[in-house]
Design a protein around this motif. Structure first.
Motif, PDB file in Angstrom:
ATOM      1  N   LYS A   1     -10.700  -1.859   4.520  1.00 56.88           N
ATOM      2  CA  LYS A   1     -11.130  -0.778   3.637  1.00 56.88           C
ATOM      3  C   LYS A   1     -12.142   0.134   4.330  1.00 56.88           C
ATOM      4  O   LYS A   1     -12.130   1.347   4.133  1.00 56.88           O
TER       5      LYS A   1
ATOM      6  N   ASP B   1      -3.453  -2.815  -3.623  1.00 57.39           N
ATOM      7  CA  ASP B   1      -4.486  -2.818  -2.587  1.00 57.39           C
ATOM      8  C   ASP B   1      -4.766  -4.248  -2.157  1.00 57.39           C
ATOM      9  O   ASP B   1      -5.444  -5.008  -2.846  1.00 57.39           O
TER      10      ASP B   1
ATOM     11  N   ALA C   1      -5.090   4.172   1.148  1.00 60.66           N
ATOM     12  CA  ALA C   1      -5.105   2.909   1.883  1.00 60.66           C
ATOM     13  C   ALA C   1      -3.901   2.818   2.807  1.00 60.66           C
ATOM     14  O   ALA C   1      -2.905   3.523   2.652  1.00 60.66           O
TER      15      ALA C   1
ATOM     16  N   ARG D   1      -6.048  -5.043   0.979  1.00 62.91           N
ATOM     17  CA  ARG D   1      -6.820  -4.959   2.219  1.00 62.91           C
ATOM     18  C   ARG D   1      -8.049  -5.860   2.199  1.00 62.91           C
ATOM     19  O   ARG D   1      -8.608  -6.166   1.149  1.00 62.91           O
TER      20      ARG D   1
END
Length: 495
Positions: free
Chosen positions: A206, A199, A214, A201
């Motif tokens: 998000k 992840d 995601a 982001r």
């Protein structure tokens, strides 16, 4: 390892004159021929490609090898030189570095214009233009073992009016980089994972993405759409020329759609990462298709448009991959459908998530006596269970129970005269919602007059849009409560 890099250095020196510095756009393995200019260039991570391995046979069939890896295609233009000189320099350089020259053809050995030569040139060039640059042809197909893995390479050299175009394709054998699509298992009421894989982001990204899954790393959100309690059809088969299929899921629920753009990556790599993410979430695959399995170009385009937010996918329906998966939760079934389409080394991702739920029958007041008591006490009563499609003013058949309740109220109390007041939630423009609520209220009055024993002079429609909420609009539950009809007692014209 030392010998490999030594050979790589010799290869670079062989292809460069002392006065030319290699441009950063060249493939790291092969610098350009001195004075060459790049006409076109494509780089894609982890792509499927059929690499030409030799000229066409006597029946006109072109030989090729199916590969998966990092793909690089470059077309160079070289002025004032012969195809033979360029060919000899590349052949010598590849031999110095220890490459295995599996196939070499020269001039007529490569075929003629009508006997597979143009097919050979086009197979190396890919989407690049070949034009008239197929005269005095030379072709090399080679493999090279390196510390990074196997490198496959094909070159086509063709000339026209004293100039040369060199088409170069390199496929590097690399393992798939997994774990690039992050998932949030707690969204499905499972124990949260200790870490979230891959992840990368930002906080804003998000907020934009679906809370369950995601986006692929370094993708850009093009557009999105959230609709509560709507119908959507998800294809689980190849579409016909009209964009339809008998194999489909007809769903009703909350819909979230997303269109993303990813640069310099193959549809295959993103597709396989999504499959891994879906597996981690415990979803079951309903349907998948890959490349030609998704149908011809028109079928592939129609499949992409069926998921796209505004049905616009431009040219991004090539090299298609598609998946549909579902799983049950404590609140109902969740269905996710994702289409991956590519164009010129980039990918557009069309993603839809449907959270199924039944009609809001728990909000419908079916007791006309209760409605009357509320009117007597407060001068108004709330009615739920009158349904409209998105942006529509047509009363849906599922509204029959609520309309019958209003009709029973008026029949039991002939003295009542009412305002039928439409309300909306606060999504969208306030002025538009005000107009929509007024038109919907008028549709409710018309439905009662046409289908029930209700006279028109007892009902008067009005709309107040989002301006009189009964709950906050921040939550889905609050928005559902705000989408309602109110019956407001009005004084008789004779009073």
């Amino acid at each position: 390892m030392f010998m490999f890099f030594r050979m790589l250095g010799l290869l670079t020196l062989c292809l460069l004159s002392p006065l030319v510095i290699a441009d950063a756009q060249d493939h790291p393995l092969l610098s350009r021929y001195p004075g060459a200019e790049i006409k076109s260039q494509l780089y894609t991570e982890y792509e499927k490609v059929s690499l030409p391995t030799g000229p066409a046979d006597a029946e006109g069939n072109l030989s090729g090898e199916a590969l998966v890896g990092n793909l690089s295609r470059i077309t160079y233009e070289i002025e004032g030189v012969s195809t033979f000189k360029v060919f000899e320099n590349y052949r010598k350089a590849l031999k110095i570095v220890g490459a295995k020259l599996l196939t070499v053809c020269e001039l007529d050995q490569c075929g003629g214009k009508n006997t597979g030569l143009l097919d050979l040139a086009s197979a190396v060039a890919g989407d690049s233009y070949v034009g008239n640059y197929y005269r005095k042809p030379y072709f090399i197909h080679a493999k090279l073992d390196s510390a990074k893995g196997l490198v496959n390479l094909s070159l086509f050299i063709g000339g026209f009016e004293g100039d040369v175009w060199l088409h170069q394709v390199v496929v590097e054998d690399v393992p798939l980089e997994n774990g690039l699509v992050a998932v949030a298992e707690d969204y499905l009421e499972k124990k949260p994972a200790a870490t979230t894989l891959g992840d990368r982001r930002t906080a804003e990204e998000k907020q934009q993405d679906h809370p369950m899954i995601a986006r692929y790393p370094e993708t850009r959100l093009l557009r999105s759409r959230n609709v509560e309690y709507e119908k959507m059809t998800i294809a689980i088969g190849v579409l016909n020329s009209e964009g339809e299929t008998s194999k489909k899921l007809d769903l009703v629920g909350d819909i979230r759609q997303y269109s993303y753009e990813a640069k310099n990556v193959s549809t295959l790599k993103i597709y396989r990462n999504y499959l891994e993410a879906i597996k981690m979430l415990g979803f079951s695959l309903e349907y998948t298709c890959e490349l030609d399995e998704c149908g011809d170009e028109s079928a592939s385009l129609a499949l992409a448009e069926s998921l796209a937010v505004d049905r616009d996918v431009e040219n991004y329906y090539r090299a298609p991959y598609y998946l549909v998966a579902s799983r049950g939760t404590g609140h109902g079934r969740i269905v996710i459908a994702v289409y991956f389409g590519g164009f010129e080394g980039d990918v557009w991702i069309q993603q839809a998530v449907v959270e199924e739920r039944g009609a809001e029958t728990d909000l419908v007041r079916v007791d006309s006596d209760q409605l009357y008591q509320e009117i007597q006490q407060s001068g108004k009563a709330l009615v739920y269970g009158i349904y409209f499609d998105t942006d529509s003013t047509t009363v849906k058949p599922e509204s029959a129970d609520a309309l019958k309740t209003i009709s029973d109220l008026l029949e039991s109390h002939p003295e009542l005269e009412l305002y039928v007041v439409g309300h909306t939630d606060d999504t969208g423009e306030g002025s538009y919602n005000l107009s929509l609520s007024s038109r919907r209220a008028a549709s409710v009055v018309k439905a009662l007059e046409m289908d029930y024993p209700v006279t028109g002079n007892r009902l008067e429609p009005a709309g107040v849009g989002p301006y009189a909420p009964v709950a906050g609009n921040e939550s889905a539950e609050g928005r559902r409560l705000n989408r309602r009809v109110e019956l407001v007692r009005r004084l008789s014209n004779e009073d």
